[in-house]
Design a protein around this motif. Sequence first.
Motif, PDB file in Angstrom:
ATOM      1  N   ASN A 221      -9.647   7.843  -9.722  1.00  0.00           N
ATOM      2  CA  ASN A 221      -8.272   7.450  -9.460  1.00  0.00           C
ATOM      3  C   ASN A 221      -8.012   5.982  -9.765  1.00  0.00           C
ATOM      4  OD1 ASN A 221      -7.755  10.039  -8.528  1.00  0.00           O
ATOM      5  ND2 ASN A 221      -8.220   9.520  -6.400  1.00  0.00           N
ATOM      6  N   THR A 222      -9.056   5.178  -9.851  1.00  0.00           N
ATOM      7  CA  THR A 222      -8.881   3.742 -10.061  1.00  0.00           C
ATOM      8  C   THR A 222      -9.373   3.281 -11.425  1.00  0.00           C
ATOM      9  OG1 THR A 222     -11.036   3.276  -9.028  1.00  0.00           O
ATOM     10  CG2 THR A 222      -9.092   3.302  -7.592  1.00  0.00           C
ATOM     11  N   THR A 223      -9.855   4.207 -12.247  1.00  0.00           N
ATOM     12  CA  THR A 223     -10.398   3.815 -13.551  1.00  0.00           C
ATOM     13  C   THR A 223      -9.440   4.066 -14.699  1.00  0.00           C
ATOM     14  OG1 THR A 223     -11.386   6.000 -13.838  1.00  0.00           O
ATOM     15  CG2 THR A 223     -12.774   4.292 -12.833  1.00  0.00           C
ATOM     16  N   GLY A 224      -8.313   4.723 -14.406  1.00  0.00           N
ATOM     17  CA  GLY A 224      -7.375   5.034 -15.474  1.00  0.00           C
ATOM     18  C   GLY A 224      -7.651   6.367 -16.148  1.00  0.00           C
ATOM     19  N   TYR A 225      -8.627   7.118 -15.611  1.00  0.00           N
ATOM     20  CA  TYR A 225      -8.965   8.419 -16.191  1.00  0.00           C
ATOM     21  C   TYR A 225      -8.760   9.516 -15.150  1.00  0.00           C
ATOM     22  CZ  TYR A 225     -11.073   5.847 -20.044  1.00  0.00           C
ATOM     23  OH  TYR A 225     -11.264   5.028 -21.115  1.00  0.00           O
ATOM     24  N   GLN A 226      -8.549  10.716 -15.644  1.00  0.00           N
ATOM     25  CA  GLN A 226      -8.436  11.882 -14.795  1.00  0.00           C
ATOM     26  C   GLN A 226      -9.601  12.822 -15.080  1.00  0.00           C
ATOM     27  OE1 GLN A 226      -4.600  13.473 -15.868  1.00  0.00           O
ATOM     28  NE2 GLN A 226      -3.479  11.926 -14.702  1.00  0.00           N
TER      29      GLN A 226
ATOM     30  N   LEU B 138      -2.878   8.857 -26.181  1.00  0.00           N
ATOM     31  CA  LEU B 138      -1.642   9.534 -26.516  1.00  0.00           C
ATOM     32  C   LEU B 138      -1.753  10.160 -27.905  1.00  0.00           C
ATOM     33  CD1 LEU B 138       1.317  10.046 -25.610  1.00  0.00           C
ATOM     34  CD2 LEU B 138       1.929   7.978 -26.888  1.00  0.00           C
ATOM     35  N   ALA B 139      -1.350  11.426 -28.007  1.00  0.00           N
ATOM     36  CA  ALA B 139      -1.370  12.148 -29.288  1.00  0.00           C
ATOM     37  C   ALA B 139       0.043  12.659 -29.537  1.00  0.00           C
ATOM     38  CB  ALA B 139      -2.376  13.291 -29.243  1.00  0.00           C
ATOM     39  N   PRO B 140       0.900  11.847 -30.118  1.00  0.00           N
ATOM     40  CA  PRO B 140       2.331  12.156 -30.153  1.00  0.00           C
ATOM     41  C   PRO B 140       2.763  13.118 -31.254  1.00  0.00           C
ATOM     42  CG  PRO B 140       1.933  10.030 -31.164  1.00  0.00           C
ATOM     43  CD  PRO B 140       0.604  10.508 -30.656  1.00  0.00           C
ATOM     44  N   ASP B 141       1.902  13.364 -32.221  1.00  0.00           N
ATOM     45  CA  ASP B 141       2.308  14.177 -33.363  1.00  0.00           C
ATOM     46  C   ASP B 141       2.299  15.662 -33.012  1.00  0.00           C
ATOM     47  OD1 ASP B 141       2.605  11.885 -34.919  1.00  0.00           O
ATOM     48  OD2 ASP B 141       0.501  11.928 -35.535  1.00  0.00           O
ATOM     49  N   SER B 142       2.777  16.506 -33.905  1.00  0.00           N
ATOM     50  CA  SER B 142       2.786  17.942 -33.707  1.00  0.00           C
ATOM     51  C   SER B 142       1.369  18.495 -33.737  1.00  0.00           C
ATOM     52  CB  SER B 142       3.630  18.621 -34.782  1.00  0.00           C
ATOM     53  OG  SER B 142       3.105  18.345 -36.073  1.00  0.00           O
TER      54      SER B 142
ATOM     55  N   GLN C 175     -10.521  11.970 -18.914  1.00  0.00           N
ATOM     56  CA  GLN C 175      -9.424  12.031 -19.868  1.00  0.00           C
ATOM     57  C   GLN C 175      -8.301  11.094 -19.432  1.00  0.00           C
ATOM     58  OE1 GLN C 175      -8.303  16.242 -20.155  1.00  0.00           O
ATOM     59  NE2 GLN C 175      -9.146  16.291 -22.220  1.00  0.00           N
ATOM     60  N   LYS C 176      -7.705  10.421 -20.402  1.00  0.00           N
ATOM     61  CA  LYS C 176      -6.507   9.650 -20.141  1.00  0.00           C
ATOM     62  C   LYS C 176      -5.367  10.612 -19.800  1.00  0.00           C
ATOM     63  CE  LYS C 176      -7.527   5.241 -20.941  1.00  0.00           C
ATOM     64  NZ  LYS C 176      -7.280   4.181 -19.938  1.00  0.00           N
ATOM     65  N   ALA C 177      -4.498  10.177 -18.896  1.00  0.00           N
ATOM     66  CA  ALA C 177      -3.368  11.026 -18.520  1.00  0.00           C
ATOM     67  C   ALA C 177      -2.497  11.352 -19.721  1.00  0.00           C
ATOM     68  CB  ALA C 177      -2.540  10.331 -17.435  1.00  0.00           C
ATOM     69  N   ASP C 178      -2.413  10.413 -20.671  1.00  0.00           N
ATOM     70  CA  ASP C 178      -1.572  10.618 -21.850  1.00  0.00           C
ATOM     71  C   ASP C 178      -1.992  11.830 -22.666  1.00  0.00           C
ATOM     72  OD1 ASP C 178       0.186   8.579 -21.406  1.00  0.00           O
ATOM     73  OD2 ASP C 178      -0.873   7.110 -22.633  1.00  0.00           O
ATOM     74  N   ILE C 179      -3.281  12.174 -22.645  1.00  0.00           N
ATOM     75  CA  ILE C 179      -3.733  13.364 -23.380  1.00  0.00           C
ATOM     76  C   ILE C 179      -3.823  14.560 -22.440  1.00  0.00           C
ATOM     77  CG2 ILE C 179      -6.187  12.745 -23.118  1.00  0.00           C
ATOM     78  CD1 ILE C 179      -4.593  14.587 -26.100  1.00  0.00           C
ATOM     79  N   ASN C 180      -4.330  14.332 -21.227  1.00  0.00           N
ATOM     80  CA  ASN C 180      -4.564  15.432 -20.288  1.00  0.00           C
ATOM     81  C   ASN C 180      -3.268  16.133 -19.895  1.00  0.00           C
ATOM     82  OD1 ASN C 180      -5.979  17.114 -18.514  1.00  0.00           O
ATOM     83  ND2 ASN C 180      -5.852  15.656 -16.835  1.00  0.00           N
ATOM     84  N   GLU C 181      -2.224  15.356 -19.653  1.00  0.00           N
ATOM     85  CA  GLU C 181      -0.981  15.913 -19.154  1.00  0.00           C
ATOM     86  C   GLU C 181      -0.001  16.281 -20.260  1.00  0.00           C
ATOM     87  OE1 GLU C 181       0.597  13.086 -16.437  1.00  0.00           O
ATOM     88  OE2 GLU C 181      -1.027  13.322 -14.977  1.00  0.00           O
ATOM     89  N   LYS C 182      -0.335  15.948 -21.497  1.00  0.00           N
ATOM     90  CA  LYS C 182       0.623  16.174 -22.587  1.00  0.00           C
ATOM     91  C   LYS C 182       0.019  17.075 -23.660  1.00  0.00           C
ATOM     92  CE  LYS C 182       2.926  11.817 -21.457  1.00  0.00           C
ATOM     93  NZ  LYS C 182       3.257  10.438 -21.867  1.00  0.00           N
ATOM     94  N   ALA C 183      -0.555  16.500 -24.706  1.00  0.00           N
ATOM     95  CA  ALA C 183      -0.983  17.307 -25.850  1.00  0.00           C
ATOM     96  C   ALA C 183      -2.067  18.317 -25.479  1.00  0.00           C
ATOM     97  CB  ALA C 183      -1.476  16.397 -26.976  1.00  0.00           C
ATOM     98  N   TRP C 184      -3.020  17.911 -24.630  1.00  0.00           N
ATOM     99  CA  TRP C 184      -4.106  18.819 -24.232  1.00  0.00           C
ATOM    100  C   TRP C 184      -3.554  19.976 -23.404  1.00  0.00           C
ATOM    101  CZ3 TRP C 184      -8.778  19.060 -26.232  1.00  0.00           C
ATOM    102  CH2 TRP C 184      -9.808  19.737 -25.557  1.00  0.00           C
ATOM    103  N   ALA C 185      -2.623  19.677 -22.504  1.00  0.00           N
ATOM    104  CA  ALA C 185      -1.998  20.725 -21.696  1.00  0.00           C
ATOM    105  C   ALA C 185      -1.173  21.669 -22.570  1.00  0.00           C
ATOM    106  CB  ALA C 185      -1.115  20.099 -20.619  1.00  0.00           C
ATOM    107  N   THR C 186      -0.537  21.124 -23.612  1.00  0.00           N
ATOM    108  CA  THR C 186       0.227  21.967 -24.532  1.00  0.00           C
ATOM    109  C   THR C 186      -0.696  22.929 -25.275  1.00  0.00           C
ATOM    110  OG1 THR C 186       1.918  20.258 -24.841  1.00  0.00           O
ATOM    111  CG2 THR C 186       1.748  21.957 -26.544  1.00  0.00           C
ATOM    112  N   LEU C 187      -1.860  22.427 -25.705  1.00  0.00           N
ATOM    113  CA  LEU C 187      -2.827  23.290 -26.394  1.00  0.00           C
ATOM    114  C   LEU C 187      -3.340  24.373 -25.450  1.00  0.00           C
ATOM    115  CD1 LEU C 187      -4.481  23.869 -28.949  1.00  0.00           C
ATOM    116  CD2 LEU C 187      -6.184  22.215 -28.136  1.00  0.00           C
TER     117      LEU C 187
END
Length: 514
Positions: A357-362, A468-472, A391-403
Motif C-alpha cells: 500500500n505504500t510502495t505504489g504497487y498493487q 499506463l498502457a493507453p493504446d488499443s 503491478q502499478k494501478a495504471d495497468i492493474n485497474e485499466k488495460a490489464w483489467a480490460t484484457l
Amino acid sequence: MIRIPKFNFISSFLVLVLLGSTSLLSLNSCVKDYDEPYFDNSVNGGAGEDNGDEGNEGDEGNEGDEGNEGDEGEQNPDITTEITDNIKNLTVGDELTTTAVVTAVNARGLVITDNGGSIYVYNQSIDLNSFPIGTIVEASGKVANFGTGLQLDSSAAISIAGVEEYTYPQPVNYTAAMVDAAAADTEYVLSTYVTLEGSLIFSGNYINVEIAGAETAGSVSYPTDALKAELKDGVSYKLTGYFTGISGSTTKYFNIVVTDYETLGEESGSGSQTEYDAVPGDYQFPLSYVKLPDGVAQQVKEYTGFTVNFNKDNKTPNYVAWELLSTETNGSEDRNDYDFWTDSSLEGCPTKDYAYNTTGYQRGHMCPAADQKWSSQAMADCFVMANMCPQKADINEKAWATLESKERSWAKRDGAIWIIAGPIYSEDDQQRIGASQVRVPSAFFKAFLYYRENKEPRAIAFVYPNALAPDSMDSYAMSIDDLEALTGYDFFPALPDNVENSIESVYSFSDWNK
C-alpha cells in the motif's frame, strides 16, 4: 516452438510500446473430452447467475486481519477429549463445530472423523505434517462444497486438542456400478471410507484411476509427493481411502483420498507419462504447460482452477496457467469475501504484506478472481500470494483489467480457452518491495490458445508494460513466437509440431475479437 532467451529485447520493446509504436508489433492434466480437463478438480460448486459487472481487479483497499490460520497448538497424548457427533446431516452453508480425529491427509488438506461421520478439510495454510493420523482436532467453519463433496474450506479454524490411536472401520467396497451411481447422484455427500480397484494413469502431477466397467473416471485426490513416489503408472491397485465427492461437469471424477493400497498387477504396454512426451490429442498433460529455460528456479503447484509455476528468487510466479470454461465465467462468489494468504509449502512465497500500500504497487492477480467466481475454493485459492505480482494501478485497474474481461467473453463464446499469464523481467529490473523483497517486473504477458477437435486452432499473445498502457488492445498483441523471443519460454509444447508451427508464427487480433 522454443526460442533462445533474448531478455535484452525487453527494454527496447517496452519503449516502443509506451510510444505507441506498432513497428515491433508487426513482427508478428490424460484423456479428456473437449469441455472439461481430464483431471479437473475445479468444478462448478455453488455457481449462480451473476448479472453484475466483472468487478475491479485492482487494489483491495483495507483488508483487515489475516484471520485464524489454524493454531496448531501442542500435542499432548495425556489429554482426554470427547469426540462429538456433529458431522452428519450437513449441507452447504451450515456452520460446523466439532471435535474429531484426523483419519486421512493429502497434499491439500485432511479428512476429520467424529462419531457422526467424516468431512474433508481443505486447508493449505496449516502445516499438514503436524496432523498425523489419530490427531484430535477442534474444527469450526462454514460448510462448502467441491463438486458434490461437502468440505470445510481454508477459512475454517482448526487446532490440535490431543492424540489417540485410530482404527479404521471396514471400508465400503465400491464396484463400477456404485461408482457410476455416485456420479449420477447430484446430492451433496460427506466423506465415506471406501475401497475400489483400478489401473493408474499418471498425468504430470495427477494420478487418475481407470476403473474397469465404469464410465466414471477415478482420481487420487491431491496425492502427496510420498504417495506419488510409491505408486506406479500403469499398475493396477486396490485403493482404500475416503471418497470425497464427484467433481467435473461433463466428465465425472470419483475422488478418493488414499490411506492404503494393495498392488494387484502390471498393465501390459504401460509407461510413465511424466516426461511430457505425448501429443495433446491424448491429453497426457495440460496444453497450458510451458517449458522454461534451464536454470530458472521453479516450483509447480496445482490449485483449484489454475496452476502456478513459482520462482523463489523473484518471489513471483514464472507463470500461472489455467483453462477457462464457458461455465466458469459466471458464479456467485464475491471476491470481497476472501483475503490474501501465504502458501508455506512454496519456498519464497511472500506474505500478503501491507507494504504494497505504500510502495505504489498493487497485488496484481495473474489468474484473476473474476475467472474463479464459480467456486468458493477456487476463489480462495486465487488469493494466494504465489498468484500475485507487483503491478502499478495504471495497468492493474485499466488495460490489464480490460484484457481479463475480454478473456471471459472469449471463453463464453468459444466454450473454453487456455490462458497463461506472468511477469517479464529484464536485467535492469532490480527493484524489490515489501518485507518479502518481491521483485518488480517491467512488463506482463498473457498467451491465449483455442484448440478444439474439428475446429480451426488459433493463438495470440499480449505484452503490457508495468505502467499506463493507453493504446488499443491490438497495439499490444503479438504472435506466440514473438512472446517466446521476449521470454525464452516455450509455450504450448504439447501441441503437435505442425499445429504449433502454424499458429505460433502468426496471429489475428480480429479473429479473436470478432
